[in-house]
Design a protein around this motif. Structure first.
Motif, short mmCIF file in Angstrom:
data_model
loop_
_atom_site.label_atom_id
_atom_site.label_comp_id
_atom_site.label_asym_id
_atom_site.label_seq_id
_atom_site.Cartn_x
_atom_site.Cartn_y
_atom_site.Cartn_z
N ARG A 17 29.34 31.74 37.39
CA ARG A 17 30.25 30.67 37.80
C ARG A 17 31.15 30.24 36.65
O ARG A 17 32.30 29.82 36.85
CB ARG A 17 29.45 29.49 38.34
CG ARG A 17 28.53 28.83 37.30
CD ARG A 17 27.69 27.72 37.92
NE ARG A 17 26.88 27.03 36.93
CZ ARG A 17 25.71 27.43 36.50
NH1 ARG A 17 25.20 28.56 36.99
NH2 ARG A 17 25.03 26.74 35.60
N LEU A 18 30.65 30.35 35.41
CA LEU A 18 31.46 30.01 34.25
C LEU A 18 32.30 31.19 33.79
O LEU A 18 33.37 31.01 33.20
CB LEU A 18 30.56 29.53 33.11
CG LEU A 18 29.94 28.13 33.32
CD1 LEU A 18 28.89 27.84 32.27
CD2 LEU A 18 31.03 27.08 33.28
N ARG A 19 31.82 32.41 34.05
CA ARG A 19 32.63 33.58 33.71
C ARG A 19 33.93 33.61 34.52
O ARG A 19 34.95 34.12 34.05
CB ARG A 19 31.84 34.87 33.91
CG ARG A 19 30.71 35.06 32.91
CD ARG A 19 30.29 36.52 32.85
NE ARG A 19 29.77 37.00 34.12
CZ ARG A 19 28.50 36.93 34.49
NH1 ARG A 19 27.60 36.40 33.66
NH2 ARG A 19 28.10 37.41 35.66
N ALA A 20 33.91 33.07 35.73
CA ALA A 20 35.13 33.01 36.53
C ALA A 20 36.16 32.09 35.87
O ALA A 20 37.37 32.38 35.89
CB ALA A 20 34.81 32.50 37.94
N VAL A 21 35.70 31.00 35.28
CA VAL A 21 36.61 30.10 34.57
C VAL A 21 37.21 30.80 33.37
O VAL A 21 38.42 30.70 33.09
CB VAL A 21 35.87 28.82 34.13
CG1 VAL A 21 36.78 27.92 33.31
CG2 VAL A 21 35.33 28.07 35.35
N ILE A 22 36.39 31.56 32.63
CA ILE A 22 36.87 32.29 31.46
C ILE A 22 37.85 33.39 31.88
O ILE A 22 38.89 33.59 31.25
CB ILE A 22 35.69 32.89 30.68
CG1 ILE A 22 34.78 31.77 30.16
CG2 ILE A 22 36.17 33.75 29.53
CD1 ILE A 22 33.48 32.27 29.56
N ALA A 23 37.53 34.10 32.98
CA ALA A 23 38.42 35.17 33.45
C ALA A 23 39.76 34.61 33.91
O ALA A 23 40.82 35.21 33.64
CB ALA A 23 37.75 35.92 34.60
N ALA A 24 39.74 33.47 34.59
CA ALA A 24 40.99 32.85 35.03
C ALA A 24 41.85 32.45 33.83
O ALA A 24 43.08 32.63 33.84
CB ALA A 24 40.71 31.63 35.90
#
Length: 411
Positions: A17-24
């Motif tokens: 769920r936090l990797r999505a923030v980093i990817a965005a």
């Protein structure tokens, strides 16, 4: 007798769920990097007046002063994920309109300044919501919070300063509208990724009152809390001074790089000068958590700003693109350490129910000085020279750092 083994404790991986923030952040920052190189080049193609160039830089920073106080108070009462998605969609539409104007050869300094203002206003809402999302999902785990903040900082630096600028400057030479189109597409991709971030479940200890407060009361409560907190108050004032002097330099960087009495670079090479910032910034992202394990938030900020203060006079003394790039690389490293230290300090010291309003107050003071610094640098360069503006930036920051250090390092 069997040998006893001691298990090696390893840090858990960052949750999806936090990797999505980093990817965005990674995707949108690449487009932002292209925008960062293309906007000053587009402005410099219209005029070589330092004041006019500084107006575009000031417009991109003005939302920190006039939008940020209201944005954070509103974000506290809005769903964080929806705020992230809407902010990116809004920025994508704004950049798409700029693309159309550039294609039609209707771009002007004022239109570029207006577009820069809208894009940064969306970034204010996005940043406020993103920090709350990270804080919510890393509660009670400061090491994970520092790692995520460091990863986001490194991802943003990589795209904004390493990948995007050379691509943006090269694309600008091929077609002036191309880097703007890339930025618009990147915002759409970021919005799609952020839509996968789960909503924060309502907790039993969530404060019920902020949503009922007026915006004015919410802003005032954040200001009062920050004014009473010695560590964060001093960090906010010091950050404001650092941003004032830094934007004095950065607002004039395109003229410093492309003027014959400066570095004498071509337009397509300007993006590579910005890349130098990323070299240190990428290193600074993962280094910052290690620094914070050894130094307090206050000492890490003072050390990084002190290093950066020495760089502006060095830029004024050199006409070598290599030495200038080295100075900017060190500046990027120091900036990453300051960013991660300040963000982590706010998340550490501030009660969760007050975080949004305190972040807004902090940014109003810290980042609100940016547009004033850009305009001041443009005025100095217009009346004297770009090198004079760089010297004054270093002298002013040194004086502010000496005054703040007596208070911030007292304990």
């Amino acid at each position: 007798m069997e040998d006893a083994t001691i298990p090696v404790r390893s840090r858990p991986a960052i949750p999806a769920r936090l990797r999505a923030v980093i990817a965005a952040a990674s995707i949108s920052s690449i487009g932002d990097g292209a925008w960062t190189a293309a906007v000053p080049l587009a402005a410099a193609a219209v005029t070589r007046d330092p004041i006019a160039i500084s107006v575009v830089s000031a417009a991109s920073l003005l939302p920190w002063l006039v939008v940020s106080p209201f944005a954070r108070a509103l974000v506290d009462r809005w769903p964080h994920r929806s705020t992230l998605v809407i902010a990116d969609l809004t920025r994508g539409i704004a950049v798409a309109l700029i693309t159309v104007l550039v294609v039609a050869d209707k771009a002007s300094v004022l239109l570029l300044a207006a577009g820069a203002f809208v894009v940064m206003a969306g970034a204010v809402f996005h940043g406020a919501a993103a920090q709350s999302v990270v804080a919510d999902m890393t509660d009670h785990d400061p090491d994970l919070r520092n790692r995520v903040n460091g990863s986001v900082s490194a991802a943003e630096t990589t795209g904004t300063s390493l990948v995007g600028p050379p691509a943006g400057s090269a694309a600008f030479v091929v077609a002036p509208w191309l880097p703007f189109l890339a930025d618009a597409i990147s915002f759409i991709g970021s919005a799609v990724l952020l839509s996968t971030v789960p909503k924060r479940p309502r907790q039993a200890d969530d404060a019920p009152t902020p949503a009922r407060e007026s915006v004015r009361v919410a802003i005032w409560s954040g200001m009062k809390w920050l004014a009473r907190h010695r560590e964060l108050r001093t960090l906010a004032l010091l950050t404001g001074a650092a941003n004032f002097t830094t934007t004095m330099v950065y607002a004039l960087l395109v003229l410093y790089a492309t003027n014959s009495d400066g570095l004498g670079l071509h337009d397509r090479e300007f993006g590579f000068l910005i890349v130098a910032l990323a070299i240190g910034g990428i290193i600074g992202g993962p280094v910052a958590p290690r620094v914070l394990r050894r130094l307090s938030f206050q000492r890490a900020v003072v050390l990084a700003i002190a290093i950066r203060t020495l760089l502006w006079p060095l830029l004024a003394l050199t006409s070598s693109a290599i030495l200038a790039g080295a100075c900017l690389a060190v500046a990027g490293l120091a900036s990453s350490i300051v960013t991660v230290s300040v963000v982590s300090a706010r998340q550490h010291f501030t009660p969760r129910e007050m975080l949004g309003r305190v972040v807004t107050s902090f940014r109003t003071i810290g980042n609100g000085a940016g547009p004033l610094g850009a305009l001041f640098g443009g005025l100095i360069a217009s009346h004297w020279s770009i090198n004079t503006a760089f010297w004054i930036a270093g002298i002013v920051m040194a004086c502010c750092l000496l005054l703040a250090s007596r208070t911030i390092l007292r304990r």
